[in-house]
Every structure is written in C-alpha cells, then in structure tokens.
Design a protein around this motif. Structure first.
Motif, short mmCIF file in Angstrom:
data_model
loop_
_atom_site.label_atom_id
_atom_site.label_comp_id
_atom_site.label_asym_id
_atom_site.label_seq_id
_atom_site.Cartn_x
_atom_site.Cartn_y
_atom_site.Cartn_z
N GLY A 180 0.88 -1.23 0.11
CA GLY A 180 0.07 0.11 -0.05
C GLY A 180 0.71 1.20 -0.14
O GLY A 180 0.27 2.31 -0.46
N SER A 196 0.80 3.38 -3.13
CA SER A 196 -0.41 3.94 -3.65
C SER A 196 -0.09 5.41 -3.90
O SER A 196 -0.98 5.77 -4.77
CB SER A 196 -1.43 3.95 -2.46
N HIS A 197 0.84 5.97 -3.67
CA HIS A 197 1.07 7.48 -4.15
C HIS A 197 2.23 7.38 -4.89
O HIS A 197 2.51 8.56 -5.34
CB HIS A 197 0.92 8.56 -2.90
N LEU A 253 3.80 2.48 -8.79
CA LEU A 253 2.93 1.63 -8.80
C LEU A 253 2.23 1.45 -10.43
O LEU A 253 1.86 0.12 -10.72
CB LEU A 253 1.52 2.04 -8.22
N PRO A 281 -3.23 -6.79 -3.16
CA PRO A 281 -2.99 -5.21 -2.83
C PRO A 281 -2.87 -5.14 -1.26
O PRO A 281 -3.00 -5.82 -0.64
CB PRO A 281 -4.46 -4.76 -3.22
N GLY A 334 -2.34 0.30 2.64
CA GLY A 334 -2.03 1.56 2.22
C GLY A 334 -2.75 2.71 3.36
O GLY A 334 -3.23 2.40 4.32
N TYR A 382 -7.90 -0.65 -2.59
CA TYR A 382 -6.58 -0.52 -3.10
C TYR A 382 -6.71 -1.42 -4.48
O TYR A 382 -6.30 -0.91 -5.60
CB TYR A 382 -5.46 -0.71 -2.39
N MET A 420 -8.71 0.48 -7.01
CA MET A 420 -7.80 1.63 -7.51
C MET A 420 -6.98 1.05 -8.56
O MET A 420 -6.73 1.70 -9.57
CB MET A 420 -7.02 2.42 -6.66
N MET A 421 -6.19 -0.02 -8.25
CA MET A 421 -5.53 -0.63 -9.33
C MET A 421 -6.18 -0.75 -10.58
O MET A 421 -5.31 -0.59 -11.79
CB MET A 421 -4.84 -1.98 -8.74
#
Length: 195
Positions: A8, A11-12, A16, A35, A38, A69, A72-73
């Motif tokens: 995680g 994540s920023h 990634l 995942p 994060g 997450y 988001m991926m």
C-alpha cells in the motif's frame, strides 16, 4: 502461478503504474496481484484509536481497505480483473488475464489467528499463495530491500509483518521481497519462464 503483493505504500508512487503495467504486459494467465492496505488501512488504525473497537472489526475494515486499493489498481490499469475468490482468480487466469485479489471472503464474524495487527496483507498474500498452490510469492515494498536478507530480519525491521516468516516457513513456493525499483527484475523473471 505467481502471487505478487504490491504494498500500500506504493499507492501514491509512480512506480505503482509501472508495476501494474508490466505485470499486465507479461503476466497474463500467470499472475495474481494482492493489494496492500495503504492509506485505507492507516485510516482504520486511526478510527480504532479514536473509537476503541476490537481487532475483529479492524480486520474486516482492513480487508475492505485492501479491496479499495484493488479497485484503484484496476482503475489505473483497466485490463486487470478483480477476483474475490479462488474460482474467480482461476477463471481470470484461464482467460489469459491478470487477477487482482479482492479479499472480502476473508471477513470474519468471530476472531481467529488472522484478526490482529500482526497479520497484514503480507501474511494474507502468503495464505493465498498456499491456497492457490502458487510457484512464487513476490512481495513489493516502497523501501530499499537488501538482496537475500533473511525474512526474520525484514520482519524485525518492520518491512514485512511479524507473522510473515512463520506463514512462509514451510512454503512449497519461492518467496522474494523486492523494492519498488525492481519492476524490470520481475518482468525479466516472468519473461524467462514464459510458457
């Protein structure tokens, strides 16, 4: 089949997108992404400190953090396939796709050995690797990782969770821990064992 757990903490991080893209490009039919939690899991820690609810509730909330997450991926690389259980993971792989595990099937009604803060997405990735009879488990971290460092040392340094070494001690798959800068190493390994 390879399980690749992406922390995680990425994540920023622009790394990634590189990891997800490379896994999609060369891992179709062979890779399951796990995942981390994060920021989503960090919020659970904050809420638990504020409201003092038990670790069972925190565990279930952290699984939802991992699910966020995962979503988001897939938002970053839409070709990835979200899969919440073994049959969906295997279907995605049979279709030549890369699966991203959404671990909501591990939500619990009563506490067990997984419902604590010593068991994070690292150990859950090991659990999944065992369940799927994976060939390899790759853990990707945002920090530098010394090559061939003992897992016990990585756990003591907080790089992997404290229970991770025990989860993989008798594993019948290869376990490796990578830095975020090692995406090309992973890609080369996948290409070298192409079927």
């Amino acid at each position: 089949m390879w399980v690749v757990k992406i922390g995680g903490s990425l994540s920023h991080d622009p790394a990634l997108r590189e990891w997800l893209t490379r896994l999609w490009e060369v891992g179709g039919g062979r890779v399951v992404i796990v995942p981390g939690g994060g920021d989503f899991a960090d919020a659970v820690r904050q809420y638990q400190q504020e409201w003092h609810f038990d670790d069972l509730a925190a565990h279930n909330m952290c699984l939802l953090a991992m699910a966020q997450y995962a979503i988001m991926m897939q938002g970053v690389v839409p070709e990835l396939v979200l899969a919440s259980n073994e049959s969906r993971i295997r279907r995605a792989l049979r279709d030549g796709r890369v699966a991203v595990w959404v671990p909501t099937d591990l939500m619990r009604a009563t506490p067990d050995s997984m419902t604590n803060w010593d068991t994070t997405s690292d150990s859950l990735a090991a659990w999944l690797s065992t369940s799927l009879n994976a060939e390899r488990l790759m853990i990707v971290k945002s920090c530098e990782v010394e090559a061939n460092a003992p897992l016990e040392t990585l756990a003591a340094d907080g790089i992997v969770d404290r229970r991770f070494p025990a989860y993989v001690r008798d594993a019948n798959y290869i376990v490796e821990v990578f830095s975020k800068d090692d995406a090309s190493v992973m890609r080369d390994r996948l290409l070298n064992v192409a079927v």
